[in-house]
Motif scaffolding. Structure first.
Motif, mmCIF file in Angstrom:
data_model
loop_
_atom_site.group_PDB
_atom_site.id
_atom_site.type_symbol
_atom_site.label_atom_id
_atom_site.label_comp_id
_atom_site.label_asym_id
_atom_site.label_seq_id
_atom_site.Cartn_x
_atom_site.Cartn_y
_atom_site.Cartn_z
ATOM 1 N N GLN A 97 0.824 -1.199 0.000
ATOM 2 C CA GLN A 97 0.000 0.000 0.000
ATOM 3 C C GLN A 97 0.860 1.252 0.000
ATOM 4 N N GLY A 98 1.983 1.214 0.713
ATOM 5 C CA GLY A 98 2.870 2.362 0.730
ATOM 6 C C GLY A 98 3.586 2.585 -0.588
ATOM 7 N N VAL A 99 4.043 1.501 -1.223
ATOM 8 C CA VAL A 99 4.767 1.622 -2.484
ATOM 9 C C VAL A 99 3.861 2.140 -3.588
ATOM 10 N N THR A 100 2.655 1.591 -3.673
ATOM 11 C CA THR A 100 1.739 1.952 -4.758
ATOM 12 C C THR A 100 0.831 3.120 -4.409
ATOM 13 N N ARG A 101 0.838 3.549 -3.121
ATOM 14 C CA ARG A 101 -0.110 4.554 -2.627
ATOM 15 C C ARG A 101 -1.534 4.171 -3.024
ATOM 16 N N ASN A 102 -1.826 2.905 -2.785
ATOM 17 C CA ASN A 102 -3.093 2.315 -3.192
ATOM 18 C C ASN A 102 -3.755 1.684 -1.968
ATOM 19 N N ALA A 256 11.536 -1.858 -1.039
ATOM 20 C CA ALA A 256 10.264 -2.134 -0.375
ATOM 21 C C ALA A 256 9.471 -3.201 -1.129
ATOM 22 N N SER A 257 9.464 -3.117 -2.440
ATOM 23 C CA SER A 257 8.740 -4.118 -3.229
ATOM 24 C C SER A 257 9.353 -5.499 -3.066
ATOM 25 N N ALA A 258 10.685 -5.564 -3.012
ATOM 26 C CA ALA A 258 11.348 -6.852 -2.802
ATOM 27 C C ALA A 258 10.950 -7.442 -1.457
ATOM 28 N N ALA A 259 10.855 -6.599 -0.416
ATOM 29 C CA ALA A 259 10.433 -7.088 0.901
ATOM 30 C C ALA A 259 9.039 -7.681 0.835
ATOM 31 N N ALA A 260 8.116 -6.980 0.174
ATOM 32 C CA ALA A 260 6.739 -7.470 0.075
ATOM 33 C C ALA A 260 6.670 -8.790 -0.683
ATOM 34 N N VAL A 261 7.431 -8.902 -1.762
ATOM 35 C CA VAL A 261 7.405 -10.125 -2.576
ATOM 36 C C VAL A 261 7.989 -11.303 -1.803
#
Length: 350
Positions: A97-102, A256-261
């Protein structure tokens, strides 16, 4: 303004909306830790057969004599897996949510869980994968490829990657991947039942060996996620302002995206796809502790552990002497919450 006056400073990333009194955060932390301790105890004692406290203490001391103590010995790794998986999924959702601001971002809604599931199913069917370690690597690869694909599809057209387009792209991708899993599994009768059961999402089959094999990946993912907190705060201000404040936007978003994945892939490898934890928990704790990711991510980790443990307990209680897999329980909780978020946010960016 005089010629020698200094230009106004850019707004600091810790805005008024991010600040919460330290006393309030400490209170919520104490409440959360108390609830989590109570849920752990309930998870060990409650099931198809309730176990007396004396047998629980004896089992914790190493004794497995008798049915009740043996049941406790099996429930301990199950509870530990629920704690780890809930934490990982909640942090993964908060980071997405933070990375995509979604506000609609979640590993399940964006199809990332299903991408990891397809990779694992294909690995079992075509490459004979059988160990949790093998599952983790292919699950992370599948989760990463799906995340990139969904973001690319959601970014097409006017306006870029809006919340609505990402949610629709994720839903369509998830449906396509679910059909692909069926196509992979159905011709293989020898693995079909096991994969279908795993695909529901649950923690009932957790063992200490499985946990030990995925724990390093979860630890790395959680560490990367927590280290990304400052970058996520700056990204919330917009890419241009974040860059002006000295943040390397591309590196912050990639880390951050790598952490989420990694968190999503490792959890899916251990439990199967479990949805909505990463959607529900971050939204709840934004209301309680604010939007500062330095606080939001640790609280989400504890809250996710509590939610998944509670869902596992509920699944055992409502269907005695059988049980409902935790993936079904979280879907029943998260589905209405997803509808509420859509109506409340009106699919706006965070």
């Amino acid at each position: 303004m005089t010629p020698h006056a200094a230009p106004p400073a850019p707004p600091a990333p810790d805005t008024a909306g991010q600040r919460r009194p330290a006393r309030g955060r400490a209170l919520w932390l104490a409440v959360l830790l108390g609830v989590l301790a109570a849920l752990v105890w309930a998870s060990i004692t409650i099931g198809s057969r309730d176990v007396p406290w004396a047998d629980v203490l004896a089992a914790l001391g190493g004794s497995t004599d008798g049915f009740d103590r043996a049941a406790v010995a099996k429930r301990i790794p199950r509870t530990l897996l629920a704690l780890l998986a809930g934490s990982a999924l909640a942090v993964s959702g908060a980071v997405m949510q933070g990375v995509t601001r979604n506000p609609l971002a979640d590993p399940g809604i964006l199809g990332v869980n299903m991408g990891a599931s397809l990779a694992v199913a294909a690995g079992i069917a075509y490459f004979g994968l059988a160990s949790a370690t093998g599952f983790v690597w292919v699950a992370i690869a599948g989760a990463g490829a799906t995340a990139v694909f969904v973001y690319m599809i959601g970014s097409l057209g006017r306006g870029g990657a809006s919340p609505l387009k990402l949610a629709l792209a994720g839903a369509a991708t998830s449906a396509a991947l679910a059909s692909s899993i069926s196509a992979v599994v159905l011709p293989r009768g020898d693995i079909a039942d096991g994969v279908r059961s795993w695909q529901i999402g649950g923690v009932g089959g957790g063992t200490f060996d499985d946990i030990a094999q995925v724990l390093p990946f979860l630890a790395v993912g959680l560490l990367l996620g927590l280290l990304s907190a400052r970058g996520l705060n700056l990204l919330a201000l917009g890419d241009d302002l974040a860059a002006g404040l000295g943040e390397r936007v591309a590196a912050a978003r990639t880390t951050a995206s790598a952490a989420a994945v990694v968190l999503c892939g490792a959890t899916t490898a251990a439990t199967g796809p479990i949805g909505f934890v990463g959607l529900v928990v971050p939204h709840v704790f934004r209301l309680l502790v604010g939007v500062d990711h330095r606080w939001l991510l640790p609280f989400s980790a504890l809250g996710g552990a509590a939610l998944l443990t509670a869902a596992d307990i509920l699944g055992r209680v409502v269907a005695r002497p059988g049980e409902i897999d935790v993936g079904i329980v979280t879907a029943l909780i998260g589905g209405p919450f997803f509808i509420y978020i859509v109506r409340r946010q009106k699919v706006r960016d965070l």
